[in-house]
Design an enzyme around this catalytic site. Structure first.
Site, mmCIF file in Angstrom:
data_model
loop_
_atom_site.group_PDB
_atom_site.id
_atom_site.type_symbol
_atom_site.label_atom_id
_atom_site.label_comp_id
_atom_site.label_asym_id
_atom_site.label_seq_id
_atom_site.Cartn_x
_atom_site.Cartn_y
_atom_site.Cartn_z
ATOM 1 N N PHE B 141 7.513 -48.940 -5.919
ATOM 2 C CA PHE B 141 8.294 -47.890 -5.871
ATOM 3 C C PHE B 141 8.610 -47.338 -4.568
ATOM 4 C CE2 PHE B 141 9.617 -44.602 -9.339
ATOM 5 C CZ PHE B 141 9.536 -45.547 -10.357
ATOM 6 N N GLN B 255 17.219 -32.947 -5.105
ATOM 7 C CA GLN B 255 17.295 -34.358 -5.006
ATOM 8 C C GLN B 255 18.498 -34.842 -5.746
ATOM 9 O OE1 GLN B 255 14.118 -37.373 -6.578
ATOM 10 N NE2 GLN B 255 13.796 -37.432 -4.299
ATOM 11 N N HIS B 257 20.502 -38.790 -6.720
ATOM 12 C CA HIS B 257 20.365 -40.121 -6.896
ATOM 13 C C HIS B 257 21.670 -40.731 -6.733
ATOM 14 C CE1 HIS B 257 19.207 -43.991 -8.478
ATOM 15 N NE2 HIS B 257 17.861 -43.512 -8.340
ATOM 16 N N LEU B 267 21.091 -42.467 -15.344
ATOM 17 C CA LEU B 267 20.690 -43.332 -14.088
ATOM 18 C C LEU B 267 20.846 -44.730 -14.204
ATOM 19 C CD1 LEU B 267 19.483 -41.776 -11.661
ATOM 20 C CD2 LEU B 267 17.099 -42.698 -12.517
ATOM 21 N N GLU B 270 18.219 -48.347 -8.849
ATOM 22 C CA GLU B 270 18.192 -48.733 -7.638
ATOM 23 C C GLU B 270 18.188 -50.326 -7.480
ATOM 24 O OE1 GLU B 270 17.301 -45.613 -4.595
ATOM 25 O OE2 GLU B 270 15.571 -47.066 -4.356
ATOM 26 N N ARG B 301 18.084 -43.643 -0.372
ATOM 27 C CA ARG B 301 18.771 -42.720 -1.434
ATOM 28 C C ARG B 301 19.682 -41.912 -0.783
ATOM 29 N NH1 ARG B 301 15.037 -41.327 -6.546
ATOM 30 N NH2 ARG B 301 14.588 -43.483 -7.274
ATOM 31 N N HIS B 369 19.120 -34.927 -9.527
ATOM 32 C CA HIS B 369 18.063 -35.634 -10.284
ATOM 33 C C HIS B 369 16.859 -34.795 -10.413
ATOM 34 C CE1 HIS B 369 15.817 -39.266 -11.627
ATOM 35 N NE2 HIS B 369 14.978 -38.989 -10.675
ATOM 36 N N ARG B 405 10.968 -35.346 -2.982
ATOM 37 C CA ARG B 405 9.844 -35.830 -3.860
ATOM 38 C C ARG B 405 9.943 -37.469 -3.840
ATOM 39 N NH1 ARG B 405 9.794 -38.400 -9.367
ATOM 40 N NH2 ARG B 405 12.154 -37.852 -9.450
HETATM 41 C C1 LIG Z 1 16.283 -39.798 -15.726
HETATM 42 C C2 LIG Z 1 15.130 -39.513 -15.070
HETATM 43 C C3 LIG Z 1 14.159 -40.404 -14.777
HETATM 44 C C4 LIG Z 1 13.001 -39.725 -14.131
HETATM 45 N N1 LIG Z 1 11.821 -40.861 -14.086
HETATM 46 C C5 LIG Z 1 10.731 -40.664 -13.336
HETATM 47 C C6 LIG Z 1 9.631 -41.400 -13.033
HETATM 48 O O1 LIG Z 1 9.987 -42.648 -13.164
HETATM 49 N N2 LIG Z 1 8.535 -41.079 -12.508
HETATM 50 C C7 LIG Z 1 8.326 -39.910 -12.422
HETATM 51 O O2 LIG Z 1 7.369 -39.623 -11.772
HETATM 52 N N3 LIG Z 1 9.421 -38.966 -12.477
HETATM 53 C C8 LIG Z 1 10.515 -39.172 -13.045
HETATM 54 N N4 LIG Z 1 11.473 -38.129 -13.395
HETATM 55 C C9 LIG Z 1 11.073 -36.698 -13.315
HETATM 56 C C10 LIG Z 1 10.126 -36.383 -14.292
HETATM 57 O O3 LIG Z 1 10.375 -36.973 -15.518
HETATM 58 C C11 LIG Z 1 10.068 -34.986 -14.430
HETATM 59 O O4 LIG Z 1 10.041 -34.080 -13.432
HETATM 60 C C12 LIG Z 1 8.932 -34.375 -15.435
HETATM 61 O O5 LIG Z 1 8.968 -35.129 -16.578
HETATM 62 C C13 LIG Z 1 8.966 -32.894 -15.791
HETATM 63 O O6 LIG Z 1 8.144 -32.683 -16.658
HETATM 64 P P1 LIG Z 1 7.965 -31.171 -17.075
HETATM 65 O O7 LIG Z 1 6.655 -31.076 -18.162
HETATM 66 O O8 LIG Z 1 7.753 -30.219 -15.878
HETATM 67 O O9 LIG Z 1 9.112 -30.863 -17.837
HETATM 68 P P2 LIG Z 1 10.009 -31.223 -19.184
HETATM 69 O O10 LIG Z 1 9.669 -32.531 -19.590
HETATM 70 O O11 LIG Z 1 11.475 -31.086 -18.595
HETATM 71 O O12 LIG Z 1 9.852 -30.037 -20.229
HETATM 72 C C14 LIG Z 1 10.253 -28.956 -20.220
HETATM 73 C C15 LIG Z 1 10.074 -28.039 -21.581
HETATM 74 O O13 LIG Z 1 10.219 -26.812 -21.525
HETATM 75 C C16 LIG Z 1 10.916 -26.498 -22.717
HETATM 76 N N5 LIG Z 1 11.512 -25.100 -21.993
HETATM 77 C C17 LIG Z 1 12.644 -25.112 -21.351
HETATM 78 N N6 LIG Z 1 13.100 -23.701 -21.120
HETATM 79 C C18 LIG Z 1 12.552 -23.073 -21.900
HETATM 80 C C19 LIG Z 1 12.461 -21.723 -22.551
HETATM 81 N N7 LIG Z 1 13.217 -20.797 -21.768
HETATM 82 N N8 LIG Z 1 11.858 -21.271 -23.526
HETATM 83 C C20 LIG Z 1 10.973 -22.244 -23.993
HETATM 84 N N9 LIG Z 1 11.074 -23.461 -23.704
HETATM 85 C C21 LIG Z 1 11.408 -23.889 -22.733
HETATM 86 C C22 LIG Z 1 11.606 -27.422 -23.218
HETATM 87 O O14 LIG Z 1 11.743 -27.491 -24.369
HETATM 88 C C23 LIG Z 1 11.029 -28.623 -22.784
HETATM 89 O O15 LIG Z 1 9.747 -28.626 -23.816
HETATM 90 C C24 LIG Z 1 12.749 -38.508 -13.813
HETATM 91 C C25 LIG Z 1 13.603 -37.647 -14.180
HETATM 92 C C26 LIG Z 1 14.822 -38.159 -14.883
HETATM 93 C C27 LIG Z 1 15.934 -36.915 -14.956
#
Ligand SMILES: Cc1cc2nc3c(=O)[nH]c(=O)nc-3n(C[C@H](O)[C@H](O)[C@H](O)COP(=O)(O)OP(=O)(O)OC[C@H]3O[C@@H](n4cnc5c(N)ncnc54)[C@H](O)[C@@H]3O)c2cc1C
Ligand code: HEM
Ligand code: HEM
Ligand code: SF4
Ligand code: F3S
Ligand code: FES
Lengths: 228, 604, 243
Positions: B141, B255, B257, B267, B270, B301, B369, B405
């Site tokens: 990566f 951030q 992309h 997305l 890259e 990026r 992103h 990040r």
């Molecule tokens: C396209 C893409 C690709 C990515 N690829 C990578 C990668 O390869 N490697 C990496 O390390 N990271 C990657 N990331 C980043 C990473 O996926 C996220 O930062 C991470 O998964 C966030 O997890 P989380 O548990 O914090 O939140 P999320 O998984 O976003 O979960 C949020 C939760 O909160 C709930 N919620 C939100 N607001 C409320 C509310 N007001 N009341 C009740 N529930 C609520 C939602 O329903 C959901 O269940 C990527 C991101 C994207 C967008």
């Protein structure tokens, strides 16, 4: 009482439990029925294709046909085979029809769903049920009439065909072959990972083969001239 | 409100992504009653969309031999442009391997090491050792010294979330999906739960708990064009900000992309550019060599994103009904290469653009992103100033990422934070009895009910929620994007403040009854605008360039004045946040050169 | 192609206003290049009818939220482009699942319920050693687990299956596929006989009559025919020999 009391601990936490379902549930029976359906289906499939081939010896002439019939008769194959086939038909029918949409509402759901979806395999199941019922009716009549003029001989059969049974037998041939081959397709699809888009062609060729063979036999019966 | 509607639990987790579920598991395993709220069923959370992988210094593959937490630490700090909390980073790198292995124990089908020699695309030959056979495999990566990113084929986030949720189901943790927390219940010192609206029928319900955890993910959607899911609207951060007591940290760190496809903003990897793809403008001119004669398209990026935006601003963007974009050209790589090495890109183009990228150009533009900023907590995930409130995952700023990040660090962060914060939450719940005042709860519900009734009565102003929202998205995208200047930020500030004012006068076009999407959008919008204002104010005040925050008028990192973290508070009734600053904790690695990126700043 | 005037006929029903019966409502929309149903529906909501209910989350065909009947067939709306559809498009919610309103259905509760019924998690007596190495596994095994694990619980296979439409308690292809995943995972120590009690039934694999609509319409192209056949064979053997 079955031993399934033990299996109560397989009911996951939080799942609903009620008395009648808990006592009546027996997976061993349910999987057993599927296997009965499979085994009788395969057996009948084997019988049907063998039977059509045997009847088709008429193409080679009345003598060949009679020899066959005699052979089966003399070796008691008929006496074991015929009851077995009759039994198999009923058992198979019961096992296979257990999932048919018997309730009016189920039938409506199924029809509406199939129409919306426009999906060939889903329609094929309806074909399976329809042809199965047809085979049951036509088959029973057919067996009855064949046994009436026991023993089997080219002359009696020819007389029957020429006496108006031609179209009846043609219909039976078609529904039975379609049912059997769709059945075989379904067995392969349900039990194997073979690419169904590929083997379906082979099945169609096989069906055509048996239908044409049977049709030829019937035509021969229609025009053959055998003395009784 | 009816008291029989109130839901009482030990731990209330808002958000069912990886971070939220991991916290819930930690507490449930200790025998506490846990309730999770989520906008969607847990397995639809945005964590499932991550494809790349999760970093942990296992050192299982040839290109990663010798890796250890120290190297991971160094990569992370450099990636953050020295903006991260080094104590947190240290804890994180030590725990990441445990997290990966525990996920394996819970059922994640990690890709595994197959021993033997192989040749990498660039011609280097490597040998995977027999003794490592069957251990978790790792890939490369950006911004890392070793191959360290654990992955499961092309769906890492998906399998992580499914395995995590299977444990949640197993432990019998209650999940109330289609339920949105719309305000926290607190008295200024102690948080005792949240008021939530049911997205099934639009009714309100108070959730009361000894500890409340915000794990609601990022806010990408306030930018409109984002790689994020449409549910990533930052509502969790917004309700924390609304308390007036809890600050958001480093909100200006956003951030971008370079290659999100237009109009779907999905997305594409890259790898397209890495393998030799070009970026073209509306005259089909390959413009990157004009700006970056050496690195061309494969500069970092943020550098590429900056030039792309610059070029479009000069009028070379391709016009489309969805705004200007540029072209990504990979046709010359050949069908075989595209359909094998870039298969996913091929599928995305087929599905979402209806084009075959073997023969067609791919419309792309830089796309929001990830949000480094979030609810500011201490290194245990406890929010500032409000006892009983915790935060974890992308919604939090505890602060692992500083101003930028590193790829693959986010998935790892969600799970490690879940472990660490979960432990703290458990301890807190053990020590603190349930405590709330009836009148406090009733008042909190009444305030929210009044908001709903008000909107439903349609007696308010004349503003349309979708129009205001669109204006907010456009303002952020145009003026608070990759390139920032004092002037543009100032304009954005005026526009957004105006929009915020207007958002107090929303009027629904529909009845607002039942699970009404317009009503829910109207409830969210003011909070989203407050987040936007925090970003703008923070960006305007930070007169340096660090990580993803790039100021054209201050293009250099300024360690003397800005080795600081922005804290944004929102005083009740205010129209702007109050900014405070705290020093970044440097324990091991003093600020220095990142070692990559031609410009002062580079992405991961 | 572009610039067509599309007619979208959309199923409308709000369970909270049961006095207004379910109906189809027609909307007209100007098509733009590359327009997906995600874009089209959002445009309708923002410009014509803000009360229109539907679900999208990832809008990138990875989360499984947006499955609906598009001209009668279940598919993910976010990856369906209008250019592949005729001028007239009918949209209906997935059958089988409880209706939340209009095009939105409650798949989450259904799937969680079945997760519980089939105990879809790793069953093992081993404990996790934080300091130890991970348990080894060969990569082909990992990949074959992944193949089944790719399911996004969109519900298309359930909606497409006539059996699931007729019989509420049928597990459906998604769960039979999930069972396959646990049967091949060496970390799951459940004996087949235990799985049999729940899956070797008419609600489980023997309820499936091989209609293959699931296999044909799974948007993730999971090889469901093979997965279901695998479970069927395993369960038949378990039923016969009790192992
Ligand atoms: C396209 C893409 C690709 C990515 N690829 C990578 C990668 O390869 N490697 C990496 O390390 N990271 C990657 N990331 C980043 C990473 O996926 C996220 O930062 C991470 O998964 C966030 O997890 P989380 O548990 O914090 O939140 P999320 O998984 O976003 O979960 C949020 C939760 O909160 C709930 N919620 C939100 N607001 C409320 C509310 N007001 N009341 C009740 N529930 C609520 C939602 O329903 C959901 O269940 C990527 C991101 C994207 C967008
Ligand atoms: C010579 C006569 C028959 C032959 C060769 C035959 C053959 C088959 C075969 C091979 C199958 C597939 C079995 C399976 O899926 O496991 C089948 C299924 C079926 N048969 Fe028959 N069958 C015959 C008679 C009948 C009769 C008389 C009936 C009805 C009363 C019937 C009804 C069905 C039905 C409904 C199915 C579908 C079952 C399902 O897929 O769930 N069949 N048959
Ligand atoms: C088990 C008892 C059976 C006996 C004794 C029997 C006997 C015969 C005989 C004697 C004929 C020649 C024509 C005639 O005399 O009518 C015949 C033809 C035929 N039978 Fe049967 N039959 C039996 C069962 C079945 C069953 C179960 C089926 C199908 C489901 C079947 C399908 C046919 C068909 C299709 C023909 C026409 C063959 C052709 O076209 O070549 N028979 N049978
Ligand atoms: S098996 Fe396929 S169709 Fe069924 S829920 Fe999973 S992804 Fe959807
Ligand atoms: S459509 Fe249904 S009947 Fe079986 S093969 Fe698929 S589950
Ligand atoms: S919105 Fe996620 S699959 Fe369509």
């Amino acid at each position: 009482m079955r031993t399934n009391w033990i299996s109560l601990h397989h009911i996951p936490e939080g799942a609903s439990v009620n008395l009648q379902k808990t006592l009546a549930k027996n997976p061993r029976w349910e999987s057993g029925m599927e296997l009965v359906q499979l085994v009788t289906g395969v057996f009948l499939l084997g019988f049907l294709q063998f039977h059509v081939m045997a009847v088709s010896t008429i193409i080679l002439g009345a003598a060949a046909f009679n020899k066959d019939a005699q052979f089966l008769d003399e070796h008691y194959i008929s006496y074991i085979g015929i009851p077995l086939v009759i039994l198999a038909i009923f058992v198979h029918g019961l096992a296979a029809m257990r999932k048919a949409p018997w309730k009016f509402q189920e039938a409506r759901v199924f029809l509406q769903h199939s129409r919306r979806l426009g999906h060939l395999d889903t329609w094929a199941w309806l074909v399976q049920i329809g042809t199965g019922m047809a085979v049951l009716v036509l088959g029973v009549i057919h067996i009855w009439s064949a046994l009436l003029t026991w023993p089997i001989a080219a002359a009696t059969s020819a007389a029957r065909v020429q006496g108006g049974y031609f179209s009846f037998l043609l219909a039976l041939l078609l529904v039975a072959e379609i049912h059997a081959m769709v059945g075989l397709y379904r067995i392969l699809v349900k039990w194997s990972a073979y690419d169904r888009h590929k083997f379906v062609l082979h099945l169609i060729y096989a069906t055509l083969f048996f239908v044409v063979l049977g049709l030829l036999a019937l035509i021969v019966f229609l025009f053959i001239n055998v003395k009784v | 409100m009816k008291w029989s509607d109130a839901h009482i639990t030990d731990v209330l987790v808002i958000g069912a992504g990886l971070a939220g579920e991991r916290v819930a598991i930690e507490a449930a395993q200790e025998g506490h009653q846990v309730t999770i709220l989520s906008l969607v069923p847990p397995r639809r959370s945005h964590s499932t969309a991550a494809q790349g992988g999760m970093q942990a210094s296992l050192g299982n593959v040839a290109m990663g031999y010798g890796d250890n937490p120290d190297i991971h630490f160094e990569d992370t700090v450099k990636g953050s442009d020295w903006g991260c909390d080094q104590e947190v980073a240290r804890m994180f790198v030590e725990l990441a391997p445990v997290a990966v292995r525990q996920m394996s124990y819970w059922g994640v089908p990690w890709s595994r090491v197959a021993p033997g020699k192989r040749t990498l695309p660039d011609g280097v030959e490597v040998e995977e050792l027999q003794e490592k056979a069957g251990l978790i495999a790792q890939r490369q990566f950006g911004g890392t010294a070793k191959w360290r990113t654990c992955f499961a084929a092309d769906g890492t986030g998906h399998v992580l979330q499914y395995a995590m949720d299977s444990v949640v189901v197993k432990l019998g943790v209650a999940v109330h999906d289609r339920t949105e927390a719309i305000s926290l219940i607190h008295d200024g010192e102690r948080c005792c739960g949240a008021v939530a609206v049911s997205l099934r029928d639009g009714t309100l319900r108070p959730y009361l708990a000894k500890a409340t955890v915000i794990a609601t993910g990022g806010y990408g959607r306030i930018y409109g064009a984002s790689t994020n899911a449409v549910i990533n609207e930052g509502t969790g951060m917004a309700i924390a900000l609304d308390t007036g007591a809890v600050p958001l940290g480093n909100m200006e760190a956003v951030q971008f992309h370079p290659t999100g496809i237009v109009p779907a903003n999905i997305l594409v990897t890259e790898g397209c550019r890495g393998d030799g793809g070009y970026l073209l403008d509306k005259n089909l001119h390959r413009f990157m060599p004009d700006y970056e004669p050496v690195k061309k398209e494969v500069a970092s990026r943020d550098v590429v994103s900056r030039w792309m935006v610059h070029h479009m601003r000069r009028g070379f963007g391709v016009d489309s009904p969805y705004g200007p974009h540029l072209w990504l050209d990979i046709r010359h790589l050949g069908e075989e290469h595209i359909c094998t090495n870039l298969r996913e890109v091929h599928t995305i183009c087929e599905n979402f653009l209806g084009i075959d990228c073997v023969s067609a150009l791919i419309p792309v533009r830089p796309t929001q992103h990830y949000s480094m900023g979030g609810v500011r907590t201490n290194k245990h995930g406890h929010a500032y100033h409000l006892a009983g409130l915790f935060a974890a995952g992308e919604a939090a700023c505890w602060d692992l990422h500083g101003l930028n990040r590193l790829g693959g660090n986010s998935l790892a962060e969600t799970i490690v934070a879940g472990m660490v914060v979960g432990e703290r939450v458990t301890a807190f719940v053990r020590e603190h009895p349930l405590h709330f005042s009836f009148s406090l709860v009733a008042e909190a519900v009444r305030v929210q009910q009044a908001r709903l009734d008000d909107l439903r009565s349609r007696s308010r102003g004349s503003e349309d929620v979708y129009q205001l929202r669109k204006a907010m998205e456009e303002t952020l995208l145009e003026k608070v994007g990759i390139f920032r200047t004092g002037e543009a930020l100032g304009e954005a500030l005026l526009t957004l403040t105006e929009l915020y004012r207007r958002s107090q006068n929303l009027r629904l076009r529909s009845s607002g009854l039942g699970p009404n999407p317009e009503l829910f959008a109207a409830l969210r919008l003011p909070g989203m605008l407050r987040l936007a204002l925090c970003i703008v104010h923070g960006a305007l005040a930070r007169t340096e360039s660090r990580g993803s925050h790039y100021r054209e008028d201050f293009p250099h990192r300024d360690d003397e004045n800005w080795l600081k973290r922005t804290l944004a508070y929102w005083p009740e009734g205010a129209e702007a946040p109050r900014l405070e600053y705290e020093d970044v904790k440097i324990t091991e690695l003093p600020p220095g050169d990142r070692g990559y990126g031609g410009m002062p700043i580079s992405g991961d | 192609m572009a610039d067509r005037l599309l007619t979208l006929e959309i199923f409308r029903y709000n369970p909270l206003t049961p006095n207004i019966p379910p109906r189809m409502q027609a909307y007209q929309l100007r098509e733009t290049p590359g327009m997906s149903l995600f874009i089209a529906l959002n445009q309708l909501r923002e410009e014509q009818d803000p009360s229109l209910m539907f679900d999208f989350v990832c809008r990138a065909a990875v989360c499984g939220s947006c499955a609906m009947l598009i001209n009668g067939r279940p598919n993910l709306a976010c990856k369906t482009l209008t250019q592949d559809l005729p001028d007239k498009i009918t949209l209906m919610p997935l059958p089988v699942f409880r209706l939340v309103g209009d095009l939105s259905v409650d798949t989450g509760v259904w799937f969680r319920d079945l997760s519980l019924r089939t105990e879809s998690w790793i069953h093992t007596d081993k404990t996790f050693e934080a300091q130890g190495l991970e348990e080894r596994m060969d990569n082909p095994t990992a990949l074959s687990i992944y193949e089944a694990e790719r399911c996004i619980e969109c519900g298309c296979c359930i909606a497409a299956c006539a059996t699931a439409n007729m019989r509420a308690d049928f597990m459906g292809a998604a769960f039979l596929n999930r069972i396959a995943r646990f049967l091949i995972d060496p970390r799951d120590e459940r004996p087949a006989a235990q799985v049999f009690e729940v899956v070797g039934t008419d609600e489980g694999v023997f309820g499936c009559i091989g209609l293959m609509a699931c296999d044909d319409l799974c948007p993730m192209e999971i090889p469901l025919q093979g997965q279901l056949a695998f479970v069927r064979r395993k369960m038949a053997l378990a039923g016969l020999w009790g192992k």
